[in-house]
Each structure stands twice: as structure tokens, then as C-alpha cells.
Design a protein around this motif. Structure first.
Motif, PDB file in Angstrom:
ATOM      1  N   SER A 110       0.812  -1.215   0.000  1.00 19.93           N
ATOM      2  CA  SER A 110       0.000   0.000   0.000  1.00 19.93           C
ATOM      3  C   SER A 110       0.850   1.271   0.000  1.00 19.93           C
ATOM      4  O   SER A 110       0.316   2.366   0.081  1.00 19.93           O
ATOM      5  CB  SER A 110      -0.985  -0.008   1.173  1.00 19.93           C
ATOM      6  OG  SER A 110      -0.319  -0.229   2.386  1.00 19.93           O
ATOM      7  N   ARG A 114      -2.414   2.575  -3.513  1.00 16.86           N
ATOM      8  CA  ARG A 114      -3.272   3.142  -2.465  1.00 16.86           C
ATOM      9  C   ARG A 114      -4.626   2.429  -2.450  1.00 16.86           C
ATOM     10  O   ARG A 114      -5.616   2.947  -2.915  1.00 16.86           O
ATOM     11  CB  ARG A 114      -3.466   4.650  -2.683  1.00 16.86           C
ATOM     12  CG  ARG A 114      -2.209   5.456  -2.770  1.00 16.86           C
ATOM     13  CD  ARG A 114      -1.567   5.606  -1.390  1.00 16.86           C
ATOM     14  NE  ARG A 114      -0.534   6.613  -1.398  1.00 16.86           N
ATOM     15  CZ  ARG A 114       0.749   6.372  -1.626  1.00 16.86           C
ATOM     16  NH1 ARG A 114       1.154   5.157  -1.865  1.00 16.86           N
ATOM     17  NH2 ARG A 114       1.632   7.340  -1.613  1.00 16.86           N
ATOM     18  N   HIS A 116      -6.694   1.643  -0.073  1.00 16.20           N
ATOM     19  CA  HIS A 116      -7.762   2.173   0.773  1.00 16.20           C
ATOM     20  C   HIS A 116      -7.667   3.680   0.950  1.00 16.20           C
ATOM     21  O   HIS A 116      -8.066   4.218   1.964  1.00 16.20           O
ATOM     22  CB  HIS A 116      -7.729   1.483   2.146  1.00 16.20           C
ATOM     23  CG  HIS A 116      -7.926   0.007   2.043  1.00 16.20           C
ATOM     24  ND1 HIS A 116      -9.109  -0.561   1.655  1.00 16.20           N
ATOM     25  CD2 HIS A 116      -7.076  -1.022   2.241  1.00 16.20           C
ATOM     26  CE1 HIS A 116      -8.990  -1.872   1.631  1.00 16.20           C
ATOM     27  NE2 HIS A 116      -7.766  -2.187   1.981  1.00 16.20           N
ATOM     28  N   GLU A 119      -4.947   8.319   3.003  1.00 18.04           N
ATOM     29  CA  GLU A 119      -4.787   8.509   4.444  1.00 18.04           C
ATOM     30  C   GLU A 119      -4.725   7.199   5.224  1.00 18.04           C
ATOM     31  O   GLU A 119      -4.580   7.206   6.441  1.00 18.04           O
ATOM     32  CB  GLU A 119      -5.936   9.375   4.992  1.00 18.04           C
ATOM     33  CG  GLU A 119      -6.049  10.734   4.322  1.00 18.04           C
ATOM     34  CD  GLU A 119      -4.771  11.547   4.443  1.00 18.04           C
ATOM     35  OE1 GLU A 119      -4.146  11.542   5.517  1.00 18.04           O
ATOM     36  OE2 GLU A 119      -4.387  12.191   3.448  1.00 18.04           O
ATOM     37  N   SER A 120      -4.847   6.075   4.551  1.00 15.44           N
ATOM     38  CA  SER A 120      -4.889   4.789   5.251  1.00 15.44           C
ATOM     39  C   SER A 120      -3.492   4.338   5.667  1.00 15.44           C
ATOM     40  O   SER A 120      -2.478   4.808   5.156  1.00 15.44           O
ATOM     41  CB  SER A 120      -5.538   3.728   4.368  1.00 15.44           C
ATOM     42  OG  SER A 120      -4.750   3.501   3.232  1.00 15.44           O
ATOM     43  N   ARG A 122      -0.212   2.287   5.776  1.00 18.20           N
ATOM     44  CA  ARG A 122       0.541   1.712   4.663  1.00 18.20           C
ATOM     45  C   ARG A 122       1.464   0.609   5.163  1.00 18.20           C
ATOM     46  O   ARG A 122       2.137   0.764   6.183  1.00 18.20           O
ATOM     47  CB  ARG A 122       1.358   2.796   3.980  1.00 18.20           C
ATOM     48  CG  ARG A 122       0.478   3.828   3.324  1.00 18.20           C
ATOM     49  CD  ARG A 122       1.310   4.857   2.627  1.00 18.20           C
ATOM     50  NE  ARG A 122       0.439   5.917   2.166  1.00 18.20           N
ATOM     51  CZ  ARG A 122       0.857   7.108   1.825  1.00 18.20           C
ATOM     52  NH1 ARG A 122       2.125   7.410   1.877  1.00 18.20           N
ATOM     53  NH2 ARG A 122       0.001   8.005   1.427  1.00 18.20           N
TER      54      ARG A 122
END
Length: 133
Positions: A110, A114, A116, A119-120, A122
Motif C-alpha cells: 500500500s 493506495r 484504501h 490517508e490509510s 501503509r
């Protein structure tokens, strides 16, 4: 989760198992050689390592003794689980045996993908496996 195992229409196969996970396994006859094949999606999350081990063991034991087999899919395993699965169940990791480059190791990354949103959390992990006996 859901898994499928597709075979050519001119290939003989016999379904031998549907295991929790879910997993499906079959024996296919390829040029008079019987080989076991499976597709799996095992329990997610780090806390479920013992559940995953049991799922892999159940699937492995669904193949007839002495039969060559290939187990592939989203095993959701962490690197820390490899040694236990490989040594206790006598499985060979195809990626390791092929001496694949380490920059092709991660099936979940991630940082570069990206999945999700930006801002998710990683992380990188090698969830997918192909095991041979």
C-alpha cells in the motif's frame, strides 16, 4: 471469501474437498499424470495464524497420500508463519525455490498502491503463496 478452481473442458478432474477458508481442491489428470490442485482464501489478520495453519493442514491432508499437488491462493500469511508451515507440513514455497528477486516479494504494497485511500495505514506483505509438496 470465495474461491474457484477452473480447469480446461477437456481435462479430467475430480473434486476432492471444500475446506473452511474457503478452499477448493481437485485431482486433475494431465497427460496420464494425476496432480492435486487447489485454490484458497484463508483467514485474514495477524491474530489468526493458528487458524491459518489448521486450514493449510486440512487442505494438504485432503490430497491422496503420495500425490503431487499445488496449493495456491491468498493464504494471508505473514513471513513469521513460513517456517512452521513449511517444516511441519513439508511444503515447498515456489517463490523461494525459484529464487525470485526480493523486489517482487510483496503481493500487498500500500506504499505504491493506495488500496484504501491516501490517508490509510501503509504496509507491505506477502499474503499470496504457491506451495508444492
Amino acid at each position: 471469501g470465495y474461491t474457484q478452481l477452473w480447469v480446461r473442458n477437456n481435462m479430467f478432474f475430480q473434486r476432492i474437498a471444500e475446506c473452511d477458508g474457503p478452499s477448493v481442491a481437485a485431482v486433475a489428470l494431465v497427460d496420464d499424470f494425476a496432480v492435486g490442485l487447489s485454490s484458497s482464501h484463508f483467514a485474514p489478520h495477524k491474530k489468526n495464524s493458528s487458524t491459518r495453519f489448521d486450514q493449510v493442514k486440512t487442505l494438504k491432508n485432503s490430497f491422496p497420500i503420495g500425490m503431487a499437488f499445488v496449493m495456491a491462493g491468498d493464504f494471508n500469511m505473514r513471513m513469521s508463519e513460513d517456517k512452521t508451515v513449511e517444516e511441519q507440513l513439508g511444503l515447498q514455497d515456489a517463490w523461494k525455490d525459484a529464487e525470485s528477486p526480493s523486489d517482487h516479494m510483496f503481493t500487498w504494497n500500500s506504499f505504491s498502491n493506495r488500496y484504501h485511500g491516501p490517508e490509510s495505514f501503509r504496509f507491505k506483505c506477502r499474503f499470496d503463496r504457491i506451495y508444492l509438496n
